[in-house]
Design a protein around this motif. Structure first.
Motif, mmCIF file in Angstrom:
data_model
loop_
_atom_site.group_PDB
_atom_site.id
_atom_site.type_symbol
_atom_site.label_atom_id
_atom_site.label_comp_id
_atom_site.label_asym_id
_atom_site.label_seq_id
_atom_site.Cartn_x
_atom_site.Cartn_y
_atom_site.Cartn_z
ATOM 1 N N GLN A 23 0.849 -1.199 0.000
ATOM 2 C CA GLN A 23 0.000 0.000 0.000
ATOM 3 C C GLN A 23 0.879 1.242 0.000
ATOM 4 O O GLN A 23 1.795 1.357 0.816
ATOM 5 N N ASP A 25 1.786 5.321 0.402
ATOM 6 C CA ASP A 25 1.449 6.469 1.240
ATOM 7 C C ASP A 25 0.842 6.071 2.582
ATOM 8 O O ASP A 25 0.013 6.782 3.136
ATOM 9 N N THR A 26 1.244 4.879 3.069
ATOM 10 C CA THR A 26 0.826 4.447 4.399
ATOM 11 C C THR A 26 1.831 3.416 4.914
ATOM 12 O O THR A 26 2.830 3.152 4.263
ATOM 13 N N VAL A 27 1.557 2.853 6.099
ATOM 14 C CA VAL A 27 2.510 1.917 6.701
ATOM 15 C C VAL A 27 2.303 0.506 6.146
ATOM 16 O O VAL A 27 1.171 0.043 6.048
ATOM 17 N N ASN A 28 3.400 -0.166 5.781
ATOM 18 C CA ASN A 28 3.344 -1.591 5.438
ATOM 19 C C ASN A 28 4.188 -2.326 6.466
ATOM 20 O O ASN A 28 5.325 -1.938 6.713
#
Ligand code: ATP
Length: 314
Positions: A23, A25-28
């Protein structure tokens, strides 16, 4: 001396992040991380080592990442003779995600000062006293002049040490353009096209180019690997077509490096030309049959060696 020295100028820690769905622009988050010492010359060295030929590794490494690489080589018993510098070696990250996609983030690695470049050449010159053959693989770190490989080839020639050069682009072109040549280069078709400045039409065209283009003139061995189609080689003024059996490919990454390892071992053992080519195709194939990069199962060597055929075609 009777030892192979495998050079990697810009080794890395290769980090693999398997993520079901990446994903942006978010945390992976990732739990199943693997980190291994990477670099084309390290792949060469591992396969040479697995064939039980004396081998050592060198190049440039540094920082805590360099220490990690050094430790991993020690763990498998590979002799490490890198020039150690204060700057950090690089990480190369491969994110394996969304059903077979691979997104890579590759650091450039350290930039060497002019003094460090001189220091490396002195270091390399010392190592040449202990070896019979050098393999040079991959790209140059920032700071080095594009003709570093040409300088290394010259230094080796002065000590009668054979060189196998497996590089691309400007450093390959420079490496074969001077008075002293490497004994062998192992370009793929793309690299041949770069060297002659045009795309190749077919195998007949490739044969023509190998025998007639001036860039290949002073080179004793040019081995063009063709993936599942084996290889075409020019040795002196002879052409050889090498064919291989159909095999079950698990992971082809590093098969070019494993082929270089086979060429180095065959030449270092003074095998006949056809046997050197068979050894190289066998190590290439065995690498594709393993999950791990730059790794073979040596117990399968004789079986696959027997399945390779070499035919002189001119
Ligand atoms: P790399 O991707 O490692 O840079 P390369 O383009 O330099 O590879 P290839 O020609 O793809 O090298 O592979 C080198 C050798 O490995 C081949 O000549 C062959 O012996 C073996 N090999 C590679 N791919 C296959 C395959 N699909 N089936 C059988 N053997 C293979």
């Amino acid at each position: 001396p009777n030892k192979i020295l495998a050079i990697t100028m810009n080794p890395s820690v290769d980090i693999s992040y398997p993520i079901d769905h990446l994903q942006l622009d978010t945390v992976n988050r990732v739990s199943n991380v693997t980190k291994t010492a990477g670099g084309k010359g390290l792949n060469v060295a591992r396969v040479v080592y697995q064939l039980q030929e004396p081998v050592s590794t060198s190049g440039v490494l540094g920082g805590t990442i360099g220490t990690f690489i050094s430790q991993q080589l020690a763990d498998i018993g590979l002799q490490e003779q890198f020039l150690h510098i204060p700057q950090e070696s690089r990480n190369c990250i491969a994110i394996l995600h969304d059903d077979g996609q691979q997104t890579e983030v590759l650091e450039a690695g350290p930039t060497l000062t002019a003094d460090q470049q001189v220091e490396f050449m002195d270091h390399f010159d010392q190592l040449l006293n202990e070896v019979s053959l050098v393999t040079i693989s991959g790209s140059l770190p920032r700071g080095f002049a594009v003709d570093l490989y040409a300088d290394m080839v010259e230094a080796a020639a002065k000590k009668d040490v054979k060189v196998i050069l497996d590089s691309s682009g400007a450093s390959l072109a420079a490496g074969i353009s001077k008075e002293h040549k490497p004994l062998l280069i192992k370009p793929n078709q793309e690299e041949i096209a770069q060297l002659v400045g045009r795309k190749l039409n077919d195998l007949a065209d490739l044969q023509h180019v190998l025998l007639n283009e001036e860039v290949f003139g002073g080179l004793e061995w040019v081995v063009v690997s063709l993936g599942k189609d084996g290889a075409l080689a020019k040795v002196g003024q002879e052409l050889y077509r090498v064919t291989i059996p159909k095999i079950n490919v698990v992971n082809p990454v590093g098969s070019g490096d494993s082929t270089v390892a086979g060429l180095a071992v065959g030449i270092n053992r003074h095998e006949s030309v056809p046997d050197v080519l068979k050894t190289a195709m066998t190590t290439g194939m065995l690498n594709t049959m393993e999950k791990e990069t730059g790794h073979i199962d040596p117990t399968l060597f004789d079986e696959y060696f027997a399945k390779v055929s070499v035919e002189k075609i001119n």
